[in-house]
Design a protein around this motif. Structure first.
Motif, mmCIF file in Angstrom:
data_model
loop_
_atom_site.group_PDB
_atom_site.id
_atom_site.type_symbol
_atom_site.label_atom_id
_atom_site.label_comp_id
_atom_site.label_asym_id
_atom_site.label_seq_id
_atom_site.Cartn_x
_atom_site.Cartn_y
_atom_site.Cartn_z
ATOM 1 N N GLY A 216 52.595 -127.070 104.397
ATOM 2 C CA GLY A 216 53.897 -127.298 105.013
ATOM 3 C C GLY A 216 54.726 -128.303 104.235
ATOM 4 O O GLY A 216 54.196 -129.174 103.539
ATOM 5 N N GLY A 217 56.038 -128.192 104.347
ATOM 6 C CA GLY A 217 56.930 -129.113 103.649
ATOM 7 C C GLY A 217 57.067 -128.760 102.182
ATOM 8 O O GLY A 217 56.309 -127.963 101.638
ATOM 9 N N ALA A 218 58.053 -129.366 101.546
ATOM 10 C CA ALA A 218 58.315 -129.112 100.133
ATOM 11 C C ALA A 218 57.542 -130.107 99.281
ATOM 12 O O ALA A 218 57.616 -131.317 99.485
ATOM 13 C CB ALA A 218 59.802 -129.230 99.845
ATOM 14 N N LYS A 219 56.797 -129.603 98.311
ATOM 15 C CA LYS A 219 55.982 -130.464 97.455
ATOM 16 C C LYS A 219 56.807 -131.196 96.410
ATOM 17 O O LYS A 219 56.501 -132.322 96.041
ATOM 18 C CB LYS A 219 54.899 -129.627 96.781
ATOM 19 C CG LYS A 219 53.926 -130.440 95.941
ATOM 20 C CD LYS A 219 52.814 -129.576 95.386
ATOM 21 C CE LYS A 219 51.815 -130.425 94.595
ATOM 22 N NZ LYS A 219 50.711 -129.600 94.049
ATOM 23 N N HIS B 276 59.100 -126.427 94.033
ATOM 24 C CA HIS B 276 58.215 -125.918 95.084
ATOM 25 C C HIS B 276 58.159 -124.386 95.071
ATOM 26 O O HIS B 276 59.162 -123.704 95.310
ATOM 27 C CB HIS B 276 58.714 -126.400 96.445
ATOM 28 C CG HIS B 276 57.833 -125.997 97.586
ATOM 29 N ND1 HIS B 276 56.725 -126.720 97.965
ATOM 30 C CD2 HIS B 276 57.891 -124.941 98.427
ATOM 31 C CE1 HIS B 276 56.147 -126.133 98.992
ATOM 32 N NE2 HIS B 276 56.836 -125.040 99.295
ATOM 33 N N GLY B 277 56.978 -123.850 94.763
ATOM 34 C CA GLY B 277 56.774 -122.414 94.812
ATOM 35 C C GLY B 277 57.379 -121.625 93.669
ATOM 36 O O GLY B 277 57.376 -120.384 93.697
ATOM 37 N N THR C 147 66.563 -122.478 89.956
ATOM 38 C CA THR C 147 67.438 -123.285 90.817
ATOM 39 C C THR C 147 67.665 -122.594 92.158
ATOM 40 O O THR C 147 67.576 -123.223 93.224
ATOM 41 C CB THR C 147 68.776 -123.524 90.104
ATOM 42 O OG1 THR C 147 68.534 -124.149 88.840
ATOM 43 C CG2 THR C 147 69.687 -124.416 90.940
ATOM 44 N N GLU C 148 67.964 -121.296 92.113
ATOM 45 C CA GLU C 148 68.178 -120.546 93.354
ATOM 46 C C GLU C 148 66.890 -120.449 94.165
ATOM 47 O O GLU C 148 66.896 -120.634 95.392
ATOM 48 C CB GLU C 148 68.681 -119.144 93.022
ATOM 49 C CG GLU C 148 70.055 -119.112 92.393
ATOM 50 C CD GLU C 148 70.391 -117.754 91.801
ATOM 51 O OE1 GLU C 148 71.581 -117.397 91.789
ATOM 52 O OE2 GLU C 148 69.458 -117.049 91.326
ATOM 53 N N LEU C 149 65.804 -120.163 93.492
ATOM 54 C CA LEU C 149 64.543 -119.961 94.192
ATOM 55 C C LEU C 149 64.045 -121.249 94.828
ATOM 56 O O LEU C 149 63.599 -121.255 95.983
ATOM 57 C CB LEU C 149 63.498 -119.406 93.224
ATOM 58 C CG LEU C 149 62.206 -118.872 93.833
ATOM 59 C CD1 LEU C 149 62.495 -117.761 94.839
ATOM 60 C CD2 LEU C 149 61.278 -118.371 92.731
ATOM 61 N N SER C 150 64.127 -122.352 94.101
ATOM 62 C CA SER C 150 63.640 -123.616 94.655
ATOM 63 C C SER C 150 64.466 -124.062 95.853
ATOM 64 O O SER C 150 63.944 -124.668 96.800
ATOM 65 C CB SER C 150 63.631 -124.709 93.580
ATOM 66 O OG SER C 150 64.945 -125.059 93.192
ATOM 67 N N GLN D 115 52.467 -130.601 89.796
ATOM 68 C CA GLN D 115 52.731 -131.663 90.767
ATOM 69 C C GLN D 115 54.137 -131.553 91.351
ATOM 70 O O GLN D 115 54.391 -132.041 92.453
ATOM 71 C CB GLN D 115 52.512 -133.027 90.121
ATOM 72 C CG GLN D 115 51.041 -133.339 89.888
ATOM 73 C CD GLN D 115 50.822 -134.595 89.063
ATOM 74 O OE1 GLN D 115 51.768 -135.315 88.739
ATOM 75 N NE2 GLN D 115 49.565 -134.861 88.698
ATOM 76 N N ALA D 116 55.036 -130.909 90.626
ATOM 77 C CA ALA D 116 56.390 -130.675 91.147
ATOM 78 C C ALA D 116 56.462 -129.439 92.020
ATOM 79 O O ALA D 116 57.534 -129.111 92.536
ATOM 80 C CB ALA D 116 57.376 -130.549 89.985
ATOM 81 N N GLY D 117 55.331 -128.738 92.187
ATOM 82 C CA GLY D 117 55.276 -127.587 93.066
ATOM 83 C C GLY D 117 55.278 -126.242 92.373
ATOM 84 O O GLY D 117 55.165 -125.201 93.027
#
Length: 474
Positions: free
Chosen positions: A65-68, A72-73, A12-15, A113-115
């Motif tokens: 670029g942008g959030a997938k 994300h990540g 949660t924090e990282l996203s 697909q959610a990143g």
């Protein structure tokens, strides 16, 4: 930004940081990969290191670029009994070390697909059919709290990895407790979804599983805190035509009016309740009461029948469906464990099996009626602190302690009810520190209510990971 190393952050924090652009996917993944390579040699939780591939994927994600998506990540791990393109679905068996698949299972697709970015694949016992994690292909996975405790199984690699800081999310699955055993053993958090919640299919499979295995087995996540389940589980809960029994319902159900009633029991049948488990249950009850839940003692229905019949029925099916494969492909250790399973839980004769399976609906109905009055039920997970490595390999007595005592676990799979596990206490035992997990059962399709209750307990007790990390190298 944060002063903590990125690998310590929750999903949660990282996203929140990666989606806001304050941290790159490459930075998030690099921190997790570095952590994996520092601590995994002591744990053997991740048995396929995909760190270099993950860094390439993270750099590609940053370049777009942008959030997938909501993850994300976020670095994740996948258990080695689920298909991931280009990897072996070995299930802990040397005979399947080269069983390379070409397509992802639906849950792997959903996470990516959610990143999310897969940094490694985690260990499982042979056939993913033990509450401990060891196999002749990859060896034993160790519990980060110490070698006095099993890492649990069959998602033992997942539980050990996520608690040690190897990825913020760890995929696992559960046919009789394989998410909740490792969560309880390692001090992590999980929710075993109900039947059909997370679509599943292995594209590389050569045969379908037995009907009871299909009804009892589910896919899920093990995390360091309950809020991460609220973030990540909705990603996996989506319709998929490859799973014809997937249920197209959203993660979050209707809000319940008034204080939620929680049934409470310390029932352990013929097993004595250990004082530390007793105290953990009291701690969890007090946390829920303080959070506004109305906790009331109940008498759980059909507990003895569910305990014995559920595992005997599954082993009856297993004897017919996989026993020959176990004898052909398994090690002497796992063959001996299965033989002890069959002695402790003798397979039914065909007519008796049919009657027992018919009675399964009665047991499920009684629980459904209870949960109509009590949307949540707080129970022990095991009646005693978690067992030592290889306890289930010590004959029928060991199997009885490991699986016979786990009726609260296997019973929920048998009737398809969702159930979560959250640590409620850190016990100071003679052998060393040990987290104690409790179980929360919920109404069908209401995993969200379970997770909200686990958040309330966690806010009172505190997460276990920060207490663990100073004990680990690196």
């Amino acid at each position: 930004m944060t002063d903590s190393p990125l690998w310590q952050l929750s999903a949660t924090e990282l996203s929140a940081l990666t989606r806001a652009g304050e941290v790159s996917a490459t930075e998030a993944v690099a921190s997790a990969v570095e952590r994996m390579r520092a601590v995994n040699p002591h744990l053997n939780a991740v048995v396929v290191d995909l760190g270099d591939q993950a860094l390439e994927a993270a750099r590609a994600l940053d370049a777009k670029g942008g959030a997938k998506g909501p993850l994300h990540g976020v670095p994740v791990t996948i258990k080695i009994n689920v298909d991931q393109a280009g990897q072996a679905t070995s299930n802990g068996l040397p005979a399947l070390r080269d069983f390379i698949v070409q397509r992802d299972a639906p849950l792997v697709e959903a996470l990516q697909q959610a990143g999310a970015i897969v940094i490694g694949r985690t260990n499982t016992p042979e056939f993913s059919f033990r509450a401990d994690t060891d196999n002749p292909l990859h060896g034993r996975t160790w519990n980060p709290w110490g070698r006095h405790i099993s890492a649990g199984g069959s998602s033992g690699g997942a539980g050990s990895a996520v608690m040690a800081g190897i990825g913020a999310l760890a995929h696992g699955n559960d046919i009789g407790g394989s998410l909740r055993f490792p969560a309880s053993a390692n001090g992590a958090v999980t929710v075993k979804p109900g039947l059909g919640r997370v679509p599943h299919w292995n594209p590389g499979q050569v045969a379908e599983r037995g009907m009871l295995a299909q009804a009892m087995s589910v896919q899920g996540l093990i995390t360091r805190n309950a809020r991460d389940l609220a973030l990540a589980m909705p990603v996996m809960i989506r319709p998929d035509p490859r799973d014809p029994f997937a249920v197209p319902l959203p993660w979050k159900g209707p809000r319940l009016e008034g204080p939620i009633r929680v049934g409470f029991t310390k029932a352990t049948l013929d097993f004595p309740l250990h004082p530390e488990v007793d105290a953990a249950l009291d701690d969890a009850r007090e946390a829920l009461t303080d959070a506004g839940y109305k906790v009331e003692e109940i008498r759980p229905p059909c507990l003895a029948e569910m305990a014995e019949e559920g595992f005997r029925a599954l082993l009856t099916e297993s004897h017919g469906m996989i026993w020959e494969d176990v004898k052909r492909l398994g090690s002497e250790t796992v063959i001996g464990i299965f033989e002890a399973y069959f002695r402790r839980f003798p397979p039914y004769e065909p007519d008796d099996y049919l009657r027992v399976i018919a009675r399964r609906t009665h047991i499920a109905r009684e629980w459904s009626l209870l949960l109509a009055d009590y949307p949540l039920v707080l129970t022990p997970f095991l009646p005693m602190p978690f067992f030592a490595p290889d306890r289930d390999a010590q004959g029928e007595e060991g199997v009885n302690e490991v699986l016979g005592s786990a009726f609260w676990s296997t019973g929920m799979n048998y009737i398809g009810q969702p159930a979560g596990n959250v640590p409620a206490r850190l016990a100071a035992l003679d052998a060393g520190p040990q987290p104690i997990g409790v179980q929360i059962i919920g109404r069908r399709w209401r995993e969200d209510l379970i997770v909200e209750a686990m958040i309330a307990i966690e806010e009172r007790v505190g997460p276990m990971a920060p207490r663990l990390w100073p004990r680990l190298p690196g």
